[in-house]
Design a protein around this motif. Sequence first.
Motif, PDB file in Angstrom:
ATOM      1  N   GLU A 125      12.298  63.770   6.351  1.00 23.07           N
ATOM      2  CA  GLU A 125      13.164  63.053   5.426  1.00 23.07           C
ATOM      3  C   GLU A 125      12.482  61.792   4.921  1.00 23.07           C
ATOM      4  O   GLU A 125      12.553  61.473   3.732  1.00 23.07           O
ATOM      5  N   ALA A 126      11.810  61.086   5.814  1.00 21.77           N
ATOM      6  CA  ALA A 126      11.104  59.867   5.420  1.00 21.77           C
ATOM      7  C   ALA A 126       9.970  60.194   4.454  1.00 21.77           C
ATOM      8  O   ALA A 126       9.755  59.483   3.467  1.00 21.77           O
ATOM      9  N   LEU A 127       9.248  61.275   4.727  1.00 19.70           N
ATOM     10  CA  LEU A 127       8.153  61.660   3.840  1.00 19.70           C
ATOM     11  C   LEU A 127       8.668  62.114   2.476  1.00 19.70           C
ATOM     12  O   LEU A 127       8.062  61.804   1.451  1.00 19.70           O
ATOM     13  N   ILE A 128       9.781  62.829   2.465  1.00 22.46           N
ATOM     14  CA  ILE A 128      10.380  63.227   1.187  1.00 22.46           C
ATOM     15  C   ILE A 128      10.763  61.981   0.398  1.00 22.46           C
ATOM     16  O   ILE A 128      10.512  61.879  -0.801  1.00 22.46           O
ATOM     17  N   GLY A 129      11.356  61.003   1.076  1.00 19.46           N
ATOM     18  CA  GLY A 129      11.713  59.751   0.424  1.00 19.46           C
ATOM     19  C   GLY A 129      10.492  59.013  -0.095  1.00 19.46           C
ATOM     20  O   GLY A 129      10.519  58.430  -1.179  1.00 19.46           O
ATOM     21  N   ALA A 130       9.402  59.049   0.671  1.00 21.73           N
ATOM     22  CA  ALA A 130       8.168  58.395   0.230  1.00 21.73           C
ATOM     23  C   ALA A 130       7.612  59.080  -1.016  1.00 21.73           C
ATOM     24  O   ALA A 130       7.202  58.416  -1.967  1.00 21.73           O
ATOM     25  N   PHE A 131       7.603  60.416  -1.007  1.00 22.09           N
ATOM     26  CA  PHE A 131       7.139  61.130  -2.193  1.00 22.09           C
ATOM     27  C   PHE A 131       8.044  60.846  -3.381  1.00 22.09           C
ATOM     28  O   PHE A 131       7.567  60.680  -4.512  1.00 22.09           O
ATOM     29  N   LEU A 132       9.346  60.785  -3.143  1.00 24.49           N
ATOM     30  CA  LEU A 132      10.296  60.529  -4.215  1.00 24.49           C
ATOM     31  C   LEU A 132      10.080  59.151  -4.829  1.00 24.49           C
ATOM     32  O   LEU A 132      10.004  59.003  -6.049  1.00 24.49           O
ATOM     33  N   SER A 133       9.959  58.135  -3.982  1.00 25.71           N
ATOM     34  CA  SER A 133       9.829  56.777  -4.513  1.00 25.71           C
ATOM     35  C   SER A 133       8.446  56.514  -5.102  1.00 25.71           C
ATOM     36  O   SER A 133       8.318  55.769  -6.072  1.00 25.71           O
ATOM     37  N   ALA A 134       7.399  57.134  -4.552  1.00 21.87           N
ATOM     38  CA  ALA A 134       6.047  56.867  -5.042  1.00 21.87           C
ATOM     39  C   ALA A 134       5.648  57.770  -6.205  1.00 21.87           C
ATOM     40  O   ALA A 134       5.004  57.318  -7.142  1.00 21.87           O
ATOM     41  N   GLY A 135       6.049  59.042  -6.137  1.00 23.14           N
ATOM     42  CA  GLY A 135       5.570  59.983  -7.134  1.00 23.14           C
ATOM     43  C   GLY A 135       6.623  60.565  -8.040  1.00 23.14           C
ATOM     44  O   GLY A 135       6.312  61.293  -8.975  1.00 23.14           O
ATOM     45  N   GLY A 136       7.891  60.302  -7.728  1.00 21.28           N
ATOM     46  CA  GLY A 136       8.966  60.820  -8.552  1.00 21.28           C
ATOM     47  C   GLY A 136       9.561  62.105  -7.982  1.00 21.28           C
ATOM     48  O   GLY A 136       9.135  62.623  -6.954  1.00 21.28           O
ATOM     49  N   GLU A 137      10.553  62.600  -8.693  1.00 17.43           N
ATOM     50  CA  GLU A 137      11.315  63.748  -8.215  1.00 17.43           C
ATOM     51  C   GLU A 137      10.465  65.012  -8.124  1.00 17.43           C
ATOM     52  O   GLU A 137      10.576  65.773  -7.172  1.00 17.43           O
ATOM     53  N   MET A 138       9.589  65.234  -9.086  1.00 14.88           N
ATOM     54  CA  MET A 138       8.764  66.442  -9.056  1.00 14.88           C
ATOM     55  C   MET A 138       7.819  66.429  -7.863  1.00 14.88           C
ATOM     56  O   MET A 138       7.613  67.450  -7.216  1.00 14.88           O
TER      57      MET A 138
END
Length: 67
Positions: free
Chosen positions: A4-17
Amino acid sequence: MLFEALIGAFLSAGGEMAALLYMDWIGIKVNINITPYERQFNACPDNLIIVSYLESLLNYSFRDRSL
């Protein structure tokens, strides 16, 4: 909780895609052909919970409280 934390990191750093591609890569099957949508509202977590109190309980400060 690590994923979950990694998904959040990808979301905030790289966007939804980026988050969707990461989820697919770790085995969470998602339909990445659907175009990500724009938020129709501004998230304001301070209206829902007392974020500063939650941060004090966790001994952690959120960088982006809307996530």
